[in-house]
Scaffold this motif. Structure first.
Motif, PDB file in Angstrom:
ATOM      1  N   ASP A 345       0.820  -1.217   0.000  1.00  0.00           N
ATOM      2  CA  ASP A 345       0.000   0.000   0.000  1.00  0.00           C
ATOM      3  C   ASP A 345       0.851   1.262   0.000  1.00  0.00           C
ATOM      4  O   ASP A 345       0.326   2.358  -0.186  1.00  0.00           O
ATOM      5  CB  ASP A 345      -0.973   0.004   1.175  1.00  0.00           C
ATOM      6  CG  ASP A 345      -0.296  -0.128   2.531  1.00  0.00           C
ATOM      7  OD1 ASP A 345       0.894  -0.516   2.586  1.00  0.00           O
ATOM      8  OD2 ASP A 345      -0.957   0.132   3.563  1.00  0.00           O
ATOM      9  N   MET A 346       2.167   1.106   0.178  1.00  0.00           N
ATOM     10  CA  MET A 346       3.083   2.247   0.193  1.00  0.00           C
ATOM     11  C   MET A 346       3.978   2.198  -1.045  1.00  0.00           C
ATOM     12  O   MET A 346       4.511   1.142  -1.387  1.00  0.00           O
ATOM     13  CB  MET A 346       3.934   2.241   1.460  1.00  0.00           C
ATOM     14  CG  MET A 346       3.142   2.429   2.741  1.00  0.00           C
ATOM     15  SD  MET A 346       4.211   2.457   4.207  1.00  0.00           S
ATOM     16  CE  MET A 346       3.056   3.028   5.456  1.00  0.00           C
ATOM     17  N   LEU A 376       0.660   6.483  -2.414  1.00  0.00           N
ATOM     18  CA  LEU A 376      -0.268   5.390  -2.165  1.00  0.00           C
ATOM     19  C   LEU A 376      -0.227   4.440  -3.346  1.00  0.00           C
ATOM     20  O   LEU A 376      -0.540   4.829  -4.476  1.00  0.00           O
ATOM     21  CB  LEU A 376      -1.688   5.922  -1.983  1.00  0.00           C
ATOM     22  CG  LEU A 376      -1.894   6.998  -0.911  1.00  0.00           C
ATOM     23  CD1 LEU A 376      -3.368   7.372  -0.826  1.00  0.00           C
ATOM     24  CD2 LEU A 376      -1.382   6.527   0.438  1.00  0.00           C
ATOM     25  N   ALA A 377       0.129   3.194  -3.102  1.00  0.00           N
ATOM     26  CA  ALA A 377       0.212   2.214  -4.184  1.00  0.00           C
ATOM     27  C   ALA A 377      -1.165   1.778  -4.661  1.00  0.00           C
ATOM     28  O   ALA A 377      -1.348   1.455  -5.843  1.00  0.00           O
ATOM     29  CB  ALA A 377       1.017   0.999  -3.727  1.00  0.00           C
ATOM     30  N   HIS A 378      -2.142   1.761  -3.751  1.00  0.00           N
ATOM     31  CA  HIS A 378      -3.493   1.326  -4.116  1.00  0.00           C
ATOM     32  C   HIS A 378      -4.529   2.204  -3.418  1.00  0.00           C
ATOM     33  O   HIS A 378      -5.191   1.778  -2.473  1.00  0.00           O
ATOM     34  CB  HIS A 378      -3.697  -0.148  -3.754  1.00  0.00           C
ATOM     35  CG  HIS A 378      -2.948  -1.076  -4.636  1.00  0.00           C
ATOM     36  ND1 HIS A 378      -3.440  -1.528  -5.836  1.00  0.00           N
ATOM     37  CD2 HIS A 378      -1.700  -1.593  -4.529  1.00  0.00           C
ATOM     38  CE1 HIS A 378      -2.552  -2.299  -6.419  1.00  0.00           C
ATOM     39  NE2 HIS A 378      -1.476  -2.351  -5.652  1.00  0.00           N
ATOM     40  N   PRO A 379      -4.677   3.454  -3.898  1.00  0.00           N
ATOM     41  CA  PRO A 379      -5.666   4.343  -3.278  1.00  0.00           C
ATOM     42  C   PRO A 379      -7.077   3.788  -3.426  1.00  0.00           C
ATOM     43  O   PRO A 379      -7.397   3.118  -4.418  1.00  0.00           O
ATOM     44  CB  PRO A 379      -5.494   5.652  -4.056  1.00  0.00           C
ATOM     45  CG  PRO A 379      -4.886   5.251  -5.360  1.00  0.00           C
ATOM     46  CD  PRO A 379      -4.008   4.082  -5.048  1.00  0.00           C
ATOM     47  N   THR A 498      -2.148  -0.775 -10.926  1.00  0.00           N
ATOM     48  CA  THR A 498      -1.062  -1.673 -10.550  1.00  0.00           C
ATOM     49  C   THR A 498      -0.145  -1.014  -9.528  1.00  0.00           C
ATOM     50  O   THR A 498      -0.119   0.212  -9.393  1.00  0.00           O
ATOM     51  CB  THR A 498      -0.241  -2.068 -11.787  1.00  0.00           C
ATOM     52  OG1 THR A 498       0.175  -0.879 -12.482  1.00  0.00           O
ATOM     53  CG2 THR A 498      -1.047  -2.945 -12.728  1.00  0.00           C
ATOM     54  N   SER A 499       0.622  -1.840  -8.822  1.00  0.00           N
ATOM     55  CA  SER A 499       1.596  -1.328  -7.857  1.00  0.00           C
ATOM     56  C   SER A 499       2.754  -0.712  -8.635  1.00  0.00           C
ATOM     57  O   SER A 499       3.508  -1.427  -9.300  1.00  0.00           O
ATOM     58  CB  SER A 499       2.104  -2.460  -6.967  1.00  0.00           C
ATOM     59  OG  SER A 499       1.041  -3.102  -6.307  1.00  0.00           O
ATOM     60  N   GLY A 500       2.894   0.601  -8.565  1.00  0.00           N
ATOM     61  CA  GLY A 500       4.013   1.260  -9.225  1.00  0.00           C
ATOM     62  C   GLY A 500       3.648   1.886 -10.554  1.00  0.00           C
ATOM     63  O   GLY A 500       2.489   1.935 -10.967  1.00  0.00           O
ATOM     64  N   ASN A 501       4.684   2.366 -11.239  1.00  0.00           N
ATOM     65  CA  ASN A 501       4.520   3.066 -12.505  1.00  0.00           C
ATOM     66  C   ASN A 501       3.794   2.171 -13.509  1.00  0.00           C
ATOM     67  O   ASN A 501       4.038   0.970 -13.579  1.00  0.00           O
ATOM     68  CB  ASN A 501       5.878   3.489 -13.058  1.00  0.00           C
ATOM     69  CG  ASN A 501       6.712   4.223 -12.022  1.00  0.00           C
ATOM     70  OD1 ASN A 501       7.079   3.645 -10.995  1.00  0.00           O
ATOM     71  ND2 ASN A 501       7.001   5.479 -12.268  1.00  0.00           N
TER      72      ASN A 501
END
Length: 537
Positions: A345-346, A376-379, A498-501
């Motif tokens: 989540d971070m 936030l990785a998954h707002p 997705t998590s990240g760019n």
């Protein structure tokens, strides 16, 4: 048409496939389809050439923001951000976002793809399948990992070369806090709880390798069966009943029509894909009727489910000026605040120069410093894209609704505290003299700071999501529900960010779309490592 100086000259109106948008997904689809020599492919891009220093030199990426290579979208005023309207930049150039971003190659977490598969009801979107696509895509230059990394693919990916001292310091600080570090932020790091690593970049010999350049190359020497039109704005999908037969586009101020004998593929991004769908009569009935657009296919989810990674800038002053390496973003950290979470989540992104929102910059910025974007990785907040009118030049309205879900502010504050703990650790003592933003604040002031500091990571997605519920726009094969011969292949289809760019996942979406189209039309598949070379001939 980008062949020499003969822009948009001698372009006929009939093709087998029309791909709208030359970004990270559209470039892939066009190149892969054109690898079949007996089909004619038209690739339409609203922007212009990528052959400028601001694109090709990685560290100059900030100069693209607000330029002619940027759509320069702005979200509507948001009460959850103290009434602020935040900029939402997006690439308007060959290569799209891959030509103006920081060049970070982030492949997403294992469970991001498992969620895609669950939403789609198709294991071909799951992690095992996606690993196979990544092996086909990558020409990985780091530590060999035959299971997770590819060799000989069209996209040159390498660990950030000779990272600046701040990049190494972040890894040392993470280790001091008991967080794991890895050789790469892709692979095993994103199969578990997360960690810290030096970034993977699409940079080769100091030059950006955008996805357009990776798959298509010099636009002046493409295959004769691939036509590339720049400076061309797609206005709507042409429909015969409920079958897509082509597109209408604005070329040199004139409306023109181009026809697709087989399929139209929208790869216009999370803002213009839903706009074009709605202005073509595909979308929420009430939204279309409000603007006098005849409803051809009512799909309530078009323009809904808008998502974006939000971040909060924390700025630290250098003891003395430091060099900026590569694109200026050379290390990252993902972490799960709770070990029971399926995905991190971070999402912390380091930038090797001071950056702040206008509202927080007035609190004091150092002349020399660096920034940790605590993100936030998954707002959980969700926004929407709406029309302001029925015409092509009527601006789209983006209600991003950033921080509208109360959990996002809670997680954001925890991110800020982790960022401060990292940057104020002994690992940074030889580089950093003091924290400048946010600095010492009580809880109330820090919440207000977060609302004023919140900015986009430029990862908008989700507005034409893939799935099986009433709010889904495309199915597992990326076909628009209720419309024949029309697919969407871009970040719009992501059920959840997705998590990240998001650049690398968009390449996967492009590859998956190309495979599905090739299967449906019995096209010969190009050998894995020759897609780019065949498209360049």
């Amino acid at each position: 048409m980008t062949r020499g100086d003969r822009l948009n000259e001698d372009v006929s109106g009939d093709y087998d496939f029309i791909v709208c948008g030359a970004g990270p997904a559209g470039s892939v689809v066009a190149a892969r389809l054109a690898a079949s020599p007996h089909v004619r492919v038209l690739l339409i891009e609203a922007g212009g050439s990528d052959d400028v220093p601001e694109v090709m030199t990685p560290a100059q990426w900030p100069l693209n923001l607000g330029s002619e290579r940027d759509w320069a979208f702005t979200a509507q005023p948001n009460p959850h951000l103290n009434g602020r309207s935040i900029p939402l930049n997006m690439g308007k150039v060959l290569g799209g976002g891959s030509s103006i971003n920081v060049g970070v190659w982030a492949r997403g977490h294992k469970n991001d793809w498992e969620r895609f598969a669950a939403e789609a009801g198709d294991p071909a979107w799951g992690y095992e399948s996606v690993l196979g696509l990544y092996r086909r895509i990558e020409n990985w230059q780091g530590t060999p990992d035959p299971l997770r990394r590819g060799a000989g693919g069209p996209v040159h990916v390498e660990p950030s070369s000779n990272p600046a001292p701040t990049a190494h310091a972040l890894l040392d600080a993470a280790q001091a806090l008991g967080l794991p570090t890895f050789d790469s932020p892709n692979g095993t790091m994103m199969e578990g709880r997360g960690g810290a690593a030096v970034n993977d970049l699409i940079v080769r010999d100091g030059r950006r390798q955008s996805i357009f350049r990776s798959y298509i190359g010099d636009p002046r020497s493409v295959n004769s069966n691939l036509t590339i039109m720049t400076g061309t704005l797609v206005s709507k999908v042409l429909l015969r009943g409920t079958t897509a037969v082509g597109v209408e586009a604005i070329v040199n101020g004139e409306r023109r029509q181009f026809y697709a004998q087989r399929e139209v593929i929208l790869s216009l991004g999370a803002i213009h894909t839903p706009k074009v769908l709605m202005q073509s009569g595909i979308g929420p009935a009430d939204e279309l009727e409000r603007h006098g657009i005849r409803v051809i296919q009512p799909l309530a989810g078009v323009g809904q489910n808008h998502q974006d990674h939000v971040s909060f800038g924390c700025v630290f002053e250098y003891r003395e000026p430091q060099r900026i390496g590569n694109s200026g973003s050379e290390s990252t950290l993902y972490w799960s605040s709770d070990a029971s979470l399926e995905v991190p989540d971070m999402f912390h992104c380091q930038v090797e120069f001071p950056v702040a929102s206008p509202e927080t910059a007035v609190l004091g910025m150092p002349e020399h410093g660096w920034t940790m974007f605590a993100g936030l990785a998954h707002p959980k907040s969700r926004g929407q894209v709406r029309l302001s009118g029925a015409e092509v030049n009527d601006p789209v309205l983006i209600y991003a609704n950033t921080l509208s879900h109360p959990d996002d502010l809670v997680t954001g504050l925890a991110n800020i505290e982790l960022c401060r703990e990292l940057a104020n650790s002994k690992a940074f003592e030889h580089i950093v003299s003091r924290e400048r933003l946010p600095g010492k604040m009580d809880a109330t002031a820090l919440r207000d700071y977060a609302r004023n500091a919140a900015v986009t990571y430029w990862h908008q997605c989700g507005t034409a999501k893939m799935g099986r519920d009433d709010m889904s726009v495309v199915d597992a094969r990326l076909k628009v529900y209720g419309i024949d011969n029309l697919r969407v292949a871009d970040a719009s289809v992501m059920p959840e960010i997705t998590s990240g760019n998001t650049m690398a996942p968009c390449v996967v979406i492009g590859e998956r779309a190309a495979d599905l189209i090739a299967a449906d039309h019995a096209l010969a598949a190009a050998p894995d490592a020759t897609v780019a070379r065949r498209a360049r001939r």
